[in-house]
Enzyme design. Structure first.
Site, short mmCIF file in Angstrom:
data_model
loop_
_atom_site.label_atom_id
_atom_site.label_comp_id
_atom_site.label_asym_id
_atom_site.label_seq_id
_atom_site.Cartn_x
_atom_site.Cartn_y
_atom_site.Cartn_z
N GLN A 149 -4.79 -0.92 9.76
CA GLN A 149 -4.38 -2.33 9.07
C GLN A 149 -5.14 -3.33 10.24
O GLN A 149 -5.00 -3.21 11.20
CB GLN A 149 -3.05 -2.74 8.82
CG GLN A 149 -2.68 -3.99 8.15
CD GLN A 149 -3.28 -3.97 6.59
OE1 GLN A 149 -3.69 -2.79 6.01
NE2 GLN A 149 -3.95 -5.14 6.24
N ASP B 18 -11.22 2.89 3.95
CA ASP B 18 -11.45 1.28 3.80
C ASP B 18 -12.94 1.13 3.97
O ASP B 18 -13.60 0.05 3.64
CB ASP B 18 -11.11 0.62 4.96
CG ASP B 18 -9.53 -0.09 4.61
OD1 ASP B 18 -9.39 -0.58 3.48
OD2 ASP B 18 -8.87 -0.37 5.66
N LYS C 227 0.75 -1.24 -0.06
CA LYS C 227 -0.14 0.12 -0.07
C LYS C 227 0.93 1.24 -0.13
O LYS C 227 0.54 2.29 -0.67
CB LYS C 227 -1.00 0.14 1.32
CG LYS C 227 -2.04 -0.99 1.15
CD LYS C 227 -2.97 -1.19 2.47
CE LYS C 227 -3.72 -2.27 2.20
NZ LYS C 227 -4.51 -2.54 3.75
N1 GUN Z 1 -6.54 -6.67 6.27
C1 GUN Z 1 -6.77 -7.35 5.14
N2 GUN Z 1 -7.31 -6.78 4.08
C2 GUN Z 1 -7.42 -5.37 4.57
C3 GUN Z 1 -8.11 -4.15 3.97
O1 GUN Z 1 -8.34 -4.28 2.70
N3 GUN Z 1 -7.99 -3.16 4.91
C4 GUN Z 1 -7.47 -3.28 6.24
N4 GUN Z 1 -7.62 -2.02 6.94
N5 GUN Z 1 -7.07 -4.33 6.81
C5 GUN Z 1 -6.91 -5.32 6.05
#
Ligand code: GUN
Length: 284
Positions: A94, A117, A50
């Protein structure tokens, strides 16, 4: 059999070029606050990807890599500070979080306008009601990819295997918005094979390597594999790609399918959040 690979990597690259142009045209520096607690190895890989993608399109990342034992109160304070900092346009916590932390409380402490998100109750509620929501990146990326390849959704039987709030539930809602007839299957579904076998569009997000075998898939189905599993050092999806691809009309590979679309959609969401905040300031 002839099948078409839904090329997430290529589609995501096109999207990212457009996002990079959009970012370059802005006078503000767009900034994402990226919060990670502890050292979950899979999360470390996702977070690294990311950050790299943000850097590629000119979005700045303010990293908060926090101790595994961080108390809830301190994390809530960091989120409150990011909420009130107008130089931060998006906040991403996350997941998963360590067990001592209350995930729902933490996610819902994020300002919905900065919720890149789309996980706050406000954004999930808006999505449920067909309102202007921030949509979680993976479901959004899946729909973008299907549309890019002109896959018909209206009137089709769509089966989603998995019911998480990050993927399964929102992708089911998006498919419903596009007029598919949607079934959500999950770990307690009886006779799963009978259910998946009816799917014109099959979306699989269970996190179990090679869970979907060829005998579970309808001929000429469109198969979308959200899984990213490490098996003997190799990344494989939730679908047995080698066998299943032969009976599909369209299928996403793993890697280079849904994964890159998730990242590109996250970047889109950061820009959307920025624009929503601008609009709010202008009307204030
Ligand atoms: N953990 C696995 N996929 C994601 C995601 O798309 N966003 C977040 N915040 N955590 C994750």
């Amino acid at each position: 059999m002839i099948f078409i690979i839904l090329d997430g990597k290529k589609t995501a690259e096109t999207l990212m070029n457009k996002i990079a142009n959009d970012v370059a045209a802005l006078s503000d520096t767009i900034t994402l606050a990226l919060i990670m607690v502890g050292k979950n190895p899979a999360s470390q890989v996702y977070v690294r990807n990311k950050i790299k993608a943000c850097n590629e399109v000119g979005i700045q990342v303010k990293e908060f890599f926090l101790d595994e034992k961080l108390p809830q109160k301190e994390l809530m304070k960091i989120i409150a500070d990011c909420n009130s900092d107008s130089s931060i346009h998006g906040i991403l916590v996350q997941l998963p979080l360590p067990n001592h932390l209350d995930e729902d409380a933490i996610i819902n402490a994020i300002d919905p306008l900065k919720d890149v998100d789309g996980l706050t109750i406000i954004n999930q509620g808006k999505l449920m009601n067909g309102l202007d929501a921030i949509v979680p990146a993976t479901p959004k990326g899946i729909i973008t990819l299907l549309q890019k390849y002109f896959v018909d959704i209206a009137g089709k039987n769509a089966v989603v295997v998995g019911r998480s709030k990050l993927v399964g539930k929102p992708v089911a809602l998006l498919l419903l918005q596009k007029n598919a007839t949607v079934t959500i299957a999950h770990s307690k579904t009886a006779n799963l094979r009978d259910v998946t076998k009816r799917a014109d569009i099959l979306v699989v997000a269970v996190g179990k390597p090679l869970f979907i075998s060829a005998d579970m898939v309808k001929k000429d189905a469109v198969v979308v594999d959200v899984g990213i599993n490490k098996v003997e050092g190799k990344i494989v999806g939730d679908v047995d790609y080698v066998e299943v691809k032969e009976i599909t009309s369209y299928i996403t590979p793993v890697p280079k399918g849904v994964g890159p679309m998730t990242i590109a959609s996250l970047l889109e969401n950061i820009l959307i959040c920025y624009k929503k905040q601008l609009a709010t300031q202008e009307t204030a």
